[in-house]
Design a protein around this motif. Structure first.
Motif, mmCIF file in Angstrom:
data_model
loop_
_atom_site.group_PDB
_atom_site.id
_atom_site.type_symbol
_atom_site.label_atom_id
_atom_site.label_comp_id
_atom_site.label_asym_id
_atom_site.label_seq_id
_atom_site.Cartn_x
_atom_site.Cartn_y
_atom_site.Cartn_z
ATOM 1 N N SER A 1 35.045 2.074 17.751
ATOM 2 C CA SER A 1 34.508 2.116 19.114
ATOM 3 C C SER A 1 35.430 2.824 20.097
ATOM 4 C CB SER A 1 34.219 0.697 19.621
ATOM 5 O OG SER A 1 33.275 0.055 18.804
ATOM 6 N N ILE A 40 34.349 5.616 24.277
ATOM 7 C CA ILE A 40 34.191 4.196 23.995
ATOM 8 C C ILE A 40 32.709 3.832 24.041
ATOM 9 C CG2 ILE A 40 34.688 1.860 24.827
ATOM 10 C CD1 ILE A 40 37.325 2.869 25.852
ATOM 11 N N HIS A 41 32.227 3.191 23.001
ATOM 12 C CA HIS A 41 30.823 2.817 22.920
ATOM 13 C C HIS A 41 30.478 1.738 23.937
ATOM 14 C CE1 HIS A 41 31.048 4.052 18.384
ATOM 15 N NE2 HIS A 41 31.234 5.062 19.209
ATOM 16 N N LYS A 42 29.302 1.839 24.530
ATOM 17 C CA LYS A 42 28.877 0.815 25.487
ATOM 18 C C LYS A 42 28.588 -0.506 24.790
ATOM 19 C CE LYS A 42 27.083 3.859 29.088
ATOM 20 N NZ LYS A 42 25.907 4.211 29.928
ATOM 21 N N THR A 101 29.925 -2.362 22.296
ATOM 22 C CA THR A 101 31.119 -2.395 21.457
ATOM 23 C C THR A 101 31.067 -3.510 20.434
ATOM 24 O OG1 THR A 101 32.233 -3.776 23.088
ATOM 25 C CG2 THR A 101 32.552 -1.407 23.278
ATOM 26 N N ASP A 102 31.824 -3.306 19.370
ATOM 27 C CA ASP A 102 31.969 -4.333 18.339
ATOM 28 C C ASP A 102 32.887 -5.446 18.832
ATOM 29 O OD1 ASP A 102 30.418 -2.813 16.601
ATOM 30 O OD2 ASP A 102 32.155 -1.699 15.854
ATOM 31 N N SER A 151 42.116 -4.416 24.867
ATOM 32 C CA SER A 151 41.973 -3.013 25.251
ATOM 33 C C SER A 151 42.109 -2.770 26.753
ATOM 34 C CB SER A 151 40.628 -2.468 24.763
ATOM 35 O OG SER A 151 39.562 -3.217 25.320
ATOM 36 N N PRO A 153 35.472 -8.438 22.586
ATOM 37 C CA PRO A 153 35.024 -7.066 22.297
ATOM 38 C C PRO A 153 36.218 -6.159 22.012
ATOM 39 C CG PRO A 153 34.083 -7.909 24.348
ATOM 40 C CD PRO A 153 35.181 -8.845 23.961
ATOM 41 N N ALA A 195 36.323 -3.126 22.888
ATOM 42 C CA ALA A 195 36.464 -2.490 24.204
ATOM 43 C C ALA A 195 35.484 -3.161 25.151
ATOM 44 C CB ALA A 195 36.184 -0.995 24.114
#
Length: 380
Positions: free
Chosen positions: A143, A165-167, A169-170, A187, A203, A205
């Motif tokens: 991510s 960064i993915h919205k 997130t994992d 993060s 998360p 991120a």
């Protein structure tokens, strides 16, 4: 060394007149102190003035330099050297080394050593990583964030500027077993210390309108400020909301209370029954059954002593003390008879073997133990 000798020598240290040999003598005794049976006295006068003297003296005489990358993550030992000796003097306690040499507890069949840095990281895909066995360096990258173990006790999350960064997130989980302790830097820069038998889900991120993490057990947080994204800790049916502050939360599954202690800044506690604001020096106690809050003034140094390597028992009952000992030494605790109704106070290093802690408790004459492998039987 008698109690009066200890106090006299420490007064001499505060005046700057101790020889190197006398300082070494003080250092050899400061963490092994007798735990008294709810026996409080002010040995040297005004508490605030004495504490200021101790802190200024030791700070002035100590010069510890850490590598820049870990300076903010690792505690400075002299601070808790000062705090532990201060607590010992104020409560009228001192080394039990000579007092208990003929009062050893029942024969201990095996050596039970203290906890250590150990943790398990679970990634979003279910993969589990044993951090205490992993090499320092990059653990994973997901991510748009790099996950890195920087030393034996700290896991960090860095934003990878080359990736978006993915919205959505994992999430990762950091699990600390009984007999363990570990730190992580999230993060957003928030630092978290996790105590034994605890876990944190978070998360990789943060995105959206808030930064939410879920805690089981005990953790100390130093939250990075971000007014646009409040930081929230969910634990046992309660939320702690902050923008940027330092606080400790304790909420083990077996506890009926969740205790939030504020050191810096402000926090708001939320539950289904309402909310409660805290200011520094206060502890908010949320009862899981009543859903209500109680607020009290506490010694915050005592509350967070665990992260700096100390047990601090302040007028605490034996059931509560043994829960902490059981988690840290990874032992089972059994109460054989009706337990002592006395409360105990004192400070001792968490990095002593368990027999040193049990000897100190037995020295009060109010409680006795029997060791059966990795089981501690509380006799009375």
């Amino acid at each position: 060394m008698s109690k009066q000798d200890f106090i006299s020598l420490y007064k001499k240290f505060l005046s700057g007149q101790c020889s190197e040999e006398e300082i070494r003598q003080l250092e050899s005794y400061y963490s092994e102190i007798k735990l008294m049976d709810n026996e409080w006295e002010n040995a040297l006068g005004d508490e605030r003035r004495i504490k200021e003297m101790i802190m200024s003296k030791i700070k002035a005489s100590t010069d510890i330099d850490y590598h820049q990358t870990t300076k903010k993550l690792i505690f400075q030992p002299w601070i808790w050297y000062a705090a532990s000796v201060f607590f010992a003097i104020i409560t009228g306690v001192f080394s039990f080394h000579y007092l208990t040499k003929d009062k050893a507890p029942n024969q201990i069949a095996i050596i039970i050593r203290p906890g250590k840095n150990q943790a398990y990281l679970t990634l979003a895909n279910g993969k589990s990583i044993v951090l205490h066995d992993a090499k320092n360096g990059q653990i994973a990258g997901v991510s748009g964030v790099i996950i890195k173990k920087i030393n034996d006790s700290v896991l960090t999350y860095y934003a990878n500027n080359s990736e978006k960064i993915h919205k959505n997130t994992d999430s990762n989980s950091l699990t600390i077993p009984r007999g363990g302790v570990f730190q992580t830097v999230l993060s957003d820069g928030t630092k978290v210390w996790l105590n034994s038998a605890s876990s944190l889900k978070y998360p990789v991120a943060f995105a959206g309108k808030e930064r939410r993490v879920r805690l089981v057990g005990e953790a100390y947080f130093e939250v990075e400020k971000n007014k646009a994204m409040p930081f929230k800790v969910s634990v046992n049916g309660m939320d702690v909301q902050v923008l940027g502050t330092h606080f400790n939360v304790t909420g083990y599954p077996e506890d009926v209370d969740v205790k939030t202690t504020l050191l810096q800044g402000r926090v708001k506690l939320h539950s289904s029954a309402g909310s409660q604001n805290l200011i520094p020096g206060q502890q908010g106690v949320y009862n899981y059954h009543s859903r209500g809050f109680e607020v009290m003034q506490v010694n915050t140094d005592d509350i967070v002593a665990w992260k700096d390597g100390f047990f601090v028992f302040d007028n605490e009952n034996i059931q509560s003390i043994m829960m902490k000992i059981g988690r840290w030494y990874n032992v089972d605790v059994v109460f054989k008879n009706k337990t002592s109704q006395n409360n105990f106070g004192g400070t001792i290093s968490r990095y002593k073997n368990i027999d040193a802690v049990l000897k100190a408790l037995e020295a009060t004459g109010s409680v006795h133990f029997k060791m059966e492998g990795r089981r501690v039987v509380v006799m009375d």
